[in-house]
Design a protein around this motif. Structure first.
Motif, PDB file in Angstrom:
ATOM      1  N   GLY A  49       0.803  -1.200   0.000  1.00 33.37           N
ATOM      2  CA  GLY A  49       0.000   0.000   0.000  1.00 33.37           C
ATOM      3  C   GLY A  49       0.839   1.253   0.000  1.00 33.37           C
ATOM      4  O   GLY A  49       2.026   1.234  -0.322  1.00 33.37           O
ATOM      5  N   THR A  50       0.208   2.351   0.375  1.00 37.22           N
ATOM      6  CA  THR A  50       0.850   3.663   0.338  1.00 37.22           C
ATOM      7  C   THR A  50       1.135   4.122   1.760  1.00 37.22           C
ATOM      8  O   THR A  50       0.357   3.873   2.682  1.00 37.22           O
ATOM      9  N   VAL A  51       2.255   4.839   1.917  1.00 40.32           N
ATOM     10  CA  VAL A  51       2.684   5.308   3.233  1.00 40.32           C
ATOM     11  C   VAL A  51       2.585   6.828   3.261  1.00 40.32           C
ATOM     12  O   VAL A  51       3.030   7.508   2.317  1.00 40.32           O
ATOM     13  N   TYR A  52       2.008   7.353   4.332  1.00 41.33           N
ATOM     14  CA  TYR A  52       1.814   8.788   4.502  1.00 41.33           C
ATOM     15  C   TYR A  52       2.453   9.249   5.794  1.00 41.33           C
ATOM     16  O   TYR A  52       2.550   8.490   6.767  1.00 41.33           O
ATOM     17  N   ARG A  53       2.881  10.505   5.782  1.00 42.04           N
ATOM     18  CA  ARG A  53       3.247  11.145   7.044  1.00 42.04           C
ATOM     19  C   ARG A  53       1.962  11.703   7.640  1.00 42.04           C
ATOM     20  O   ARG A  53       1.198  12.411   6.969  1.00 42.04           O
ATOM     21  N   ALA A  54       1.708  11.374   8.883  1.00 38.81           N
ATOM     22  CA  ALA A  54       0.473  11.814   9.526  1.00 38.81           C
ATOM     23  C   ALA A  54       0.772  12.234  10.954  1.00 38.81           C
ATOM     24  O   ALA A  54       1.810  11.897  11.520  1.00 38.81           O
ATOM     25  N   ARG A  55      -0.158  13.018  11.512  1.00 37.79           N
ATOM     26  CA  ARG A  55       0.022  13.470  12.894  1.00 37.79           C
ATOM     27  C   ARG A  55      -1.078  12.876  13.772  1.00 37.79           C
ATOM     28  O   ARG A  55      -2.253  12.912  13.430  1.00 37.79           O
ATOM     29  N   GLN A  56      -0.649  12.316  14.884  1.00 41.79           N
ATOM     30  CA  GLN A  56      -1.575  11.785  15.871  1.00 41.79           C
ATOM     31  C   GLN A  56      -1.773  12.837  16.958  1.00 41.79           C
ATOM     32  O   GLN A  56      -0.803  13.456  17.425  1.00 41.79           O
ATOM     33  N   GLU A  57      -3.028  13.054  17.352  1.00 38.18           N
ATOM     34  CA  GLU A  57      -3.305  14.101  18.332  1.00 38.18           C
ATOM     35  C   GLU A  57      -2.955  13.673  19.751  1.00 38.18           C
ATOM     36  O   GLU A  57      -2.394  14.436  20.529  1.00 38.18           O
ATOM     37  N   VAL A  58      -3.328  12.445  20.125  1.00 34.97           N
ATOM     38  CA  VAL A  58      -3.050  11.956  21.486  1.00 34.97           C
ATOM     39  C   VAL A  58      -2.394  10.583  21.389  1.00 34.97           C
ATOM     40  O   VAL A  58      -3.052   9.615  20.977  1.00 34.97           O
ATOM     41  N   LEU A  65       1.896   6.402   8.429  1.00 29.62           N
ATOM     42  CA  LEU A  65       0.625   5.681   8.331  1.00 29.62           C
ATOM     43  C   LEU A  65       0.603   4.905   7.026  1.00 29.62           C
ATOM     44  O   LEU A  65       0.796   5.480   5.951  1.00 29.62           O
ATOM     45  N   LYS A  66       0.401   3.613   7.107  1.00 31.09           N
ATOM     46  CA  LYS A  66       0.394   2.756   5.928  1.00 31.09           C
ATOM     47  C   LYS A  66      -1.045   2.328   5.651  1.00 31.09           C
ATOM     48  O   LYS A  66      -1.703   1.722   6.502  1.00 31.09           O
ATOM     49  N   LEU A  67      -1.538   2.648   4.432  1.00 29.38           N
ATOM     50  CA  LEU A  67      -2.910   2.381   4.046  1.00 29.38           C
ATOM     51  C   LEU A  67      -2.916   1.383   2.903  1.00 29.38           C
ATOM     52  O   LEU A  67      -2.233   1.576   1.889  1.00 29.38           O
ATOM     53  N   ILE A  68      -3.659   0.289   3.070  1.00 30.40           N
ATOM     54  CA  ILE A  68      -3.681  -0.765   2.067  1.00 30.40           C
ATOM     55  C   ILE A  68      -4.451  -0.319   0.822  1.00 30.40           C
ATOM     56  O   ILE A  68      -5.489   0.333   0.921  1.00 30.40           O
ATOM     57  N   SER A  69      -3.932  -0.727  -0.349  1.00 31.91           N
ATOM     58  CA  SER A  69      -4.601  -0.427  -1.610  1.00 31.91           C
ATOM     59  C   SER A  69      -5.972  -1.081  -1.638  1.00 31.91           C
ATOM     60  O   SER A  69      -6.126  -2.254  -1.286  1.00 31.91           O
ATOM     61  N   GLY A  70      -6.994  -0.337  -2.094  1.00 31.59           N
ATOM     62  CA  GLY A  70      -8.366  -0.828  -2.078  1.00 31.59           C
ATOM     63  C   GLY A  70      -8.594  -2.033  -2.951  1.00 31.59           C
ATOM     64  O   GLY A  70      -9.472  -2.856  -2.683  1.00 31.59           O
TER      65      GLY A  70
END
Length: 838
Positions: A49-58, A65-70
């Motif tokens: 899948g695709t990997v994103y830079r993401a921010r976690q609040e808590v 963040l790795k999101l699997i291809s649909g």
């Protein structure tokens, strides 16, 4: 239209999930996806899948963040993705990217978050961009090894190690291994429904081991990761991919896979002349197509890489003396200059002739020999041992030690050095000779602590006596060393002496209590002063573990053996004799606690390390095979045990080792007997006894083998042959053997007479044997139990039925598995008492 747009459109038209909703900025909208992360940017795309830079609040932190291809969201894939998270969650190591969370989007797609590695690039790009030297690259590679070691300790293999999955960041570079997405849990057979289907090809083919590429039922274990690590080190060393892409450009996919599987990369040194012979050999060993010829563990692989960095010998190359000497010189080239005289000595000392005989030359040679042996931390070349070259060379050196003067510091030191070399060659008798000469030649020299050097000579002599089983002499030498310590401030040396004294005391029943107290105090001192990775501390811990094992305190012994297994590799590496010995002893403790699977796994690992470090017929390999074979006999895996002992016995026959052959043939016969190959068991025992007939010492092992053969002959209904087997040992006056074994021979003789119908002779022999045996036959002595049972049977054969009432009691005590014939006879007699024979 972009390729991604085309794929999404095609999937939607075919009835698959619609394109993911996007924000106005073009990135996926975390609110629409229904995940508690704010996506900031796409940072990469992988096989899952695709990997994103993401921010976690808590808590407030950046994550990857790795999101699997649909288009790949079948149930099996979701389960595999969940498995990836569960595997990674076990990891907690600075060189493995941590996993934080796993979940599903609103549309049912899987995602997980892991540690974000800022300002990073893959290890190959980092090395090339920074123009790092080969040494610097190897230091980075060692971090990779440490991360993979951690995974393997959690029974996890990565199965997709490649430069792209190894990130480096920071000015003080830190390696992070990512993407355990296809990792296989070695111990999760019950979860195979979400593991890779049998025959699936998962991973990056160019970095896969031959057994991975073969698919099917071929075993994929931790050595597949070692192969991939070898390819990574190859690329780091050469700056070239392991396989020439141009030559493969016109190959079909199947042809490429076959090429990866069957054709190894060119030697690294041929593609980069700056690669050392040691590094080339290490890479070659890691890339062996035959999995058994690779490094057994990542620890062993990393140890050799570290050895290259420190200019020390590597296990991937033959460890000849001149190779070891060369390593020593390179490590010490600024402080040690080999004189021409010393060079001539070294050649002569290991197989060539002496060039000079002058007194001064001998002294210079001896001084150089001591410096060299101490610095090299010399271990004998196993190939030379088998040819006797080193022993012959040492004999020559001994002759040239006879310079004028008896008391001489250098002569004492050299005799001690020769004693240590002989001890490493398993020549305890010669070692004792030289340790004694070291004491005779000593002039009262003091070490840096102002204590006598002869303390070490006494301790070495004690160690050699222990190896021969001469306990009282070993204790005496250790006590002599202790008397020489008159400086109360030297607590460490006193602790070391106490360890050696305790090691000798623990081999005697009356000395066990004193030994335990000495060891506990010594270990506390050594831990506080020298630390837990110091050889003296580990020696004391190992001795205490051995003591508890002899006392059958197996759980206590286990604790201390595990300390040795954890710390010893940091001192000497995986193939050090103390570590291998601790592995075997720990396996014995586990076996005694009924933990057979753990014991077997440990012994198999130990044997793999031995085979990796030593030639096929090296004594250490034979010991490892024997230890595993004994466990297999206990667990009922007789066929594999028989196969192991056939190899050992064949080797010992060829070597002419009568004593060792007798010991091992007993185990082979036991396995064959259990497999109901009775003729085979009798044949191997007879053959070995015949080969050892007339040997200098028929000794205890010949007697033990004859006893086993005699009992098997009795069970096969061959009493006359059993009588022939037992009689020579009973009649011999010079057999030095424990009384218990002679008692067994006399039991065989008496039982043989009983079974051929000479019950009067048998009864007389049984009476005499019963008088020699002590203790209550109904308590613990199995032999006494059998003797008294046969006395009752023989009495009945003579017409005396007074012994019948106690046969019922004997029947409840006798081991039916060990004495089936006796049990059957008692049962038949009790069920249907026959008329007397005479």
């Amino acid at each position: 239209m972009s390729i991604e747009d085309f794929r999404n459109t095609k999937t939607h038209r075919s009835g698959g999930p619609p394109p993911r909703p996007q924000s106005e900025a073009g990135e996926f909208d975390s609110v629409v996806l229904g995940i508690p992360y704010q996506i900031e940017a796409k940072i990469g795309r992988g096989g899952m899948g695709t990997v994103y830079r993401a921010r976690q609040e808590v808590p407030n932190r950046l994550v990857a963040l790795k999101l699997i291809s649909g288009g790949r969201l079948d149930q099996e894939f979701q389960l595999r993705f969940k498995s990836e998270y569960e595997v990674l969650a076990l990891m907690n190591h600075p060189n493995v990217a941590a996993v934080y969370d796993v979940g599903l989007t609103n549309s049912g797609e899987s995602y997980f978050t892991m540690e974000y590695v800022p300002d990073s690039c893959n290890i190959l790009e980092y090395c090339q961009g920074g123009n790092l030297s080969i040494s610097e690259r190897m230091n980075l590679f060692l971090q990779v090894c440490r991360g993979v070691m951690h995974a393997h300790q959690h029974a996890v293999i990565h199965r997709d190690l490649k430069p792209a999955n190894i990130l480096v960041h920071g000015g003080d570079p830190l390696v992070k291994i990512i993407d355990f997405g296809i990792a296989k849990q070695l111990e999760s057979n019950e979860l195979m429904h979400y593991q890779t289907r049998q025959g699936d090809l998962v991973g990056t083919p160019a970095y896969m081991s031959p057994e991975q590429l073969a698919g099917g039922k071929v075993l994929v274990d931790t050595r597949s990761d070692i192969y991939a690590l070898g390819l990574i080190l190859y690329q780091l060393a050469t700056d070239l991919p392991p396989f020439d892409r141009k030559s493969m450009a016109n190959m079909t996919y199947d042809a490429c896979l076959r090429h990866f599987r069957e054709v190894g990369p060119e030697p690294a040194r041929e593609r980069n002349a700056t690669v050392s012979a040691d590094l080339d050999a290490v890479i070659g060993k890691a890339l062996a197509k035959d999995v058994e010829k690779r490094y057994a563990t990542v620890e062993a692989f990393a140890a050799d890489v570290q050895n290259i960095l420190e200019n020390r010998p590597v296990s991937a190359r033959p460890r000849g003396f001149f190779y070891l000497a060369g390593k020593f010189l390179r490590r010490n080239r600024f402080r040690f200059v080999f004189s021409a005289a010393c060079g001539a000595m070294l050649l002569a000392a290991f197989g060539l002739q002496w060039l000079h005989r002058q007194h001064q030359f001998a002294r210079e040679s001896a001084e150089s020999l001591n410096d060299l042996m101490e610095a090299v931390q010399w271990t004998p070349n196993p190939n030379f041992i088998s040819q006797g070259k080193e022993l012959a060379a040492l004999r020559q050196l001994e002759k040239d030690l006879n310079w004028p003067g008896r008391e001489d510091r250098l002569k004492a030191k050299t005799h001690n050095t020769l004693g240590e070399v002989y001890f490493q060659l398993d020549q305890a008798d010669f070692a004792i000779v030289h340790f004694k000469k070291a004491l005779e030649s000593d002039v009262g020299a003091l070490d840096e602590h102002k204590t006598p050097v002869r303390i070490d000579y006494h301790l070495n002599l004690s160690r050699a006596y222990r190896a021969k089983g001469e306990v009282e002499r070993a204790i005496a030498q250790a006590r002599a060393a202790k008397k020489l310590i008159d400086n109360p401030a030297v607590t460490v040396q006193e602790a070391v002496v106490n360890v050696h004294l305790a090691a000798a005391l623990s081999q005697s029943e009356e000395g066990a209590f004193e030994a335990e107290n000495l060891l506990i105090r010594a270990i506390d001192v050594l831990r506080a002063v020298e630390g837990e990775t110091h050889d003296d501390f580990l020696l004391g811990v190992g001795c205490l573990a051995d003591l508890y094992q002899r006392q059958r305190k197996y759980s206590r012994a286990e604790v201390y053996y595990r300390i040795v297994l954890e710390k010893r590799p940091l001192v000497e590496g995986l193939s050090s004799p103390p570590l291998l010995s601790a592995q075997n002893n720990l396996a014995f403790c586990l076996r005694r606690q009924g933990r057979f699977d753990e014991a077997e796994a440990l012994l198999r690992q130990s044997l793999a390390i031995r085979k990796d470090a030593f030639p096929e017929r090296h004594p250490s390999v034979v010991r490892g095979m024997d230890s595993l074979g004994r466990l297999l006999l206990v667990t009922g895996e007789f066929e594999e045990a028989a196969a192991l002992y056939r190899q050992i016995v064949a080797h010992l026959r060829a070597k002419g080792d009568c004593s060792g052959g007798l010991k091992m043939v007993n185990h082979l016969a036991r396995a064959l007997w259990a497999m109901q190959d009775y003729e085979g068991a009798l044949a191997v025992l007879k053959d070995m006894l015949a080969r050892c007939e007339g040997a200098a010492n028929p000794d205890q092992r010949s007697l033990r083998t004859a006893n086993i053969l005699g009992q098997y002959q009795l069970e096969c209904g061959m009493p006359r042959q059993a009588l022939v087997t037992a009689f020579p040992f009973i009649a011999a006056d010079d057999v030095q053997a424990p009384k218990k074994r002679l008692h067994v021979s006399r039991y065989i003789e008496a039982r043989a007479f009983y079974e051929i119908g000479a019950s009067d002779i048998a009864l007389d022999l049984f009476y005499r044997l019963a008088a020699e045996l002590t203790g209550d036959p109904m308590a613990e002595d199995e032999l006494a139990l059998r003797v008294h049972a046969y006395i009752s049977l023989a009495q009945f054969a003579e017409g005396d039925r007074s012994g019948l009432p106690i046969l019922q009691a004997y029947l409840a005590k006798i081991d039916a598995a060990e004495n089936p014939k006796l049990v059957r006879e008692i049962v038949q007699l009790l069920d249907n008492p026959p008329e007397p024979k005479f």
